[in-house]
Design an enzyme around this catalytic site. Structure first.
Site, PDB file in Angstrom:
ATOM      1  N   CYS A 297       0.854  -1.180   0.000  1.00  0.00           N
ATOM      2  CA  CYS A 297       0.000   0.000   0.000  1.00  0.00           C
ATOM      3  C   CYS A 297       0.892   1.232   0.000  1.00  0.00           C
ATOM      4  O   CYS A 297       2.082   1.149   0.291  1.00  0.00           O
ATOM      5  CB  CYS A 297      -0.865   0.048   1.253  1.00  0.00           C
TER       6      CYS A 297
ATOM      7  N   GLY B 199      -0.470   0.064  -5.088  1.00  0.00           N
ATOM      8  CA  GLY B 199      -1.776  -0.550  -4.873  1.00  0.00           C
ATOM      9  C   GLY B 199      -2.797   0.048  -5.808  1.00  0.00           C
ATOM     10  O   GLY B 199      -2.927   1.266  -5.879  1.00  0.00           O
TER      11      GLY B 199
ATOM     12  N   ASN C 296       0.314   1.181   5.876  1.00  0.00           N
ATOM     13  CA  ASN C 296       1.020   0.324   4.922  1.00  0.00           C
ATOM     14  C   ASN C 296       1.768  -0.739   5.716  1.00  0.00           C
ATOM     15  O   ASN C 296       2.607  -0.398   6.545  1.00  0.00           O
ATOM     16  CB  ASN C 296       1.997   1.171   4.096  1.00  0.00           C
ATOM     17  N   GLY C 297       1.441  -2.004   5.464  1.00  0.00           N
ATOM     18  CA  GLY C 297       2.130  -3.076   6.181  1.00  0.00           C
ATOM     19  C   GLY C 297       1.149  -4.123   6.658  1.00  0.00           C
ATOM     20  O   GLY C 297       0.021  -4.189   6.180  1.00  0.00           O
TER      21      GLY C 297
ATOM     22  N   TYR D 217      12.121  -4.637  -6.094  1.00  0.00           N
ATOM     23  CA  TYR D 217      10.970  -4.614  -6.985  1.00  0.00           C
ATOM     24  C   TYR D 217       9.928  -3.544  -6.692  1.00  0.00           C
ATOM     25  O   TYR D 217       9.471  -2.863  -7.597  1.00  0.00           O
ATOM     26  CB  TYR D 217      10.301  -6.003  -6.953  1.00  0.00           C
TER      27      TYR D 217
END
Ligand code: SF4
Length: 514
Positions: free
Chosen positions: A52, A78, A152-153, A297
């Protein structure tokens, strides 16, 4: 074998919750198959999914529009849903929707988000189902007032926490683990709001880069191990004081013309209010374990995360790969887009020409009419097309950033060979992915990861490459080394998890052969 198996005081409850989270991911994949052409046809389905992106803006007259721009720059993190919450000192507005940032936030929608404070989120679901209910920011009316949160996570001890909060009377409005943090804040007995937030964050385990907002304050925090990135910047305003901004990646600052100040530190809680910026370390002493796969990535090459430019890291991964596993060849070709920077580094180090021998179609959506007679490897061909005159008669070194199940890699190797390449040598810019992630990255279970269950030679045979080589773990860590001596999580390559909590079922190897 992992040195850390599932642990906890109340093992049964926790395990069932963890498995629930896994099921939700599976359900999401199943739901995705309802579209006319199954997602499994697309090369991206054999990639790990982004987690995210979060942003926060303090002190800008058009905070919602700035948040929109920042989210637009973070869209790669996302694409399932997005949301923006704003505050004007009195009220707190929140709009979220399914789809891309630009599809949800039209001019009209943004005009309904007044205020000089904003937080925003773009989401690929990793826990909770993918419904709008779980899109973020989540806005909760708590005993501590209105709070909006974007996260985020992934939390890994959510089972224990949720059960104990529910025993204390908490009523959850979503299945997202982010809400647990707000409920912990609401139930904290600490004196001030900032103390309650620090108290809440010190109880959760896992990966979180968080932005939060009340009617008049912004908070930003990272988990004590610093799994996910979060940067702080400053925007000059022609009239009045500077605006303070936070974003998952620094590439978001460029679109805002904001200046990068620094990363939020692992275990740090930053508060921005009319009194300025204050900060405290709510947790210390845990070794840093930032996600190395962000460099491989996820993050954009034009971002600076964990104290280092992603472009530099990827370039060095390619160079290191050339030093470790060079092979006689005529041309270096990336699997676009994510393999491009590493391929440039490889080509320069090897003294070989770099050629865009595969072209990616950026306009492939989720829906289109499937031809009646689908050609072999149809899904990959939708996204990638070979440039025949660059590949025909050549010994090709193909650079990609990962092999997950192996199915897509095999199709790409076949495609390059089908375009006339005489040899295809696949080089991967990270070590073999042997273990799933529990920190916000949607990975298949161990039983589905080809490298967890097969040797490099077996994988080579499966994907039909002439040779196959991965970057070594030492080579990867050397490629991301920085002056701050950032510590990295490498669990998906080693199985050594930095936290105590993992899903036992997800780390079981496959019983069957390829
Ligand atoms: S397990 Fe892999 S993807 Fe997950 S946080 Fe660690 S390095 Fe990143």
């Amino acid at each position: 074998m992992s040195r850390l198996l599932f642990q906890g005081v109340n093992g049964i409850t926790d395990r069932s919750e963890q498995i629930k989270a896994t099921s939700a991911r599976t359900n999401h994949r199943a739901a995705a198959n309802l579209i006319p052409v199954p997602c499994s046809l697309f090369p991206a389905s054999d990639k790990l999914h982004e987690e995210c992106g979060v942003v926060a803006i303090y002190g800008h007259p058009q905070a919602a529009r700035e948040a929109y721009l920042a989210l637009y720059a973070l869209q790669h993190r996302g694409q399932e849903s997005a949301g923006i919450a704003t505050a004007d000192g009195q009220h707190l507005a929140n709009i979220k929707g399914m789809g891309l940032v630009s599809e949800i936030f039209t001019d009209d929608v943004l005009s309904k988000l007044p205020g000089h404070l904003a937080i925003g989120h773009t989401r690929y679901s990793t826990t909770g189902d993918s419904a709008l209910l779980n899109a973020q920011p989540i806005r909760v009316d708590s005993t501590k007032g209105l709070i909006a949160i974007a996260h985020n996570g992934n939390l890994v001890n959510l089972g224990n926490l949720r059960a104990s909060l529910e025993r204390d009377g908490a009523y959850f409005q979503t299945t997202s683990d982010s809400e647990i943090i707000v409920q912990l804040i609401a139930h904290s007995r600490s004196g001030t709001l900032v103390d309650c937030i620090a108290d809440s964050l010190s109880q959760v385990e896992g990966a979180f880069s968080i932005v939060m907002m009340t009617r008049d304050r912004i908070f930003a925090a990272r988990d004590p191990r610093g799994f996910r990135p979060l940067s702080m910047g400053r925007m000059k305003n022609a009239e009045g004081p500077d605006s303070i901004v936070f974003a998952s990646e620094s590439c978001a600052f460029d679109l805002l013309r904001a200046e990068f100040i620094r990363d939020v530190l692992p275990g740090e809680l930053v508060m921005v209010s009319q009194d300025g910026v204050t900060s405290r370390q709510y947790a210390t002493g845990l070794p840093q374990s930032s996600c190395v796969f962000e460099h491989v990535y996820f993050a954009r090459p034009d971002s600076r995360i964990f104290g280092r430019w992603v472009q530099e890291s990827r370039d060095e991964m390619g160079r290191q790969l050339a030093r470790e596993s060079g092979v006689p060849a005529d041309v270096v070709v990336p699997v676009p887009d994510s393999g491009v920077t590493a391929a440039l580094g490889y080509a320069e180090e090897a003294g070989l020409p770099f050629r865009m021998g595969l072209i990616r179609n950026h306009y492939v959506g989720r829906t289109f009419i499937e031809p009646e007679q689908r050609v072999r490897d149809f899904g990959v061909r939708l996204k990638l097309n070979p440039v025949h005159n660059l590949l025909a008669g050549k010994r090709v070194i193909l650079i990609d950033d990962s092999i997950i199940r192996g199915t897509t890699s095999r199709k790409i190797v076949r495609m390059v060979r089908g375009a006339g390449a005489t040899e295809v040598h696949l080089r991967i810019s990270c070590p073999p992915t042997i273990s799933p992630c529990f920190y916000g990255v949607d990975t298949p279970s161990k039983s589905e990861l080809i490298a967890a269950n097969h040797s490099v030679e077996e994988i080579r045979q499966y994907i039909e490459a002439d040779t196959l080589a991965y970057l070594s773990l030492d080579g990867l860590l050397a490629s991301v080394r920085d002056e701050q001596k950032t510590g990295y999580c490498t669990a998906c390559y080693t199985g050594n998890y930095p936290t105590q909590w993992v899903d036992v079922e997800d780390i079981l190897p496959a019983a069957a052969a390829i």
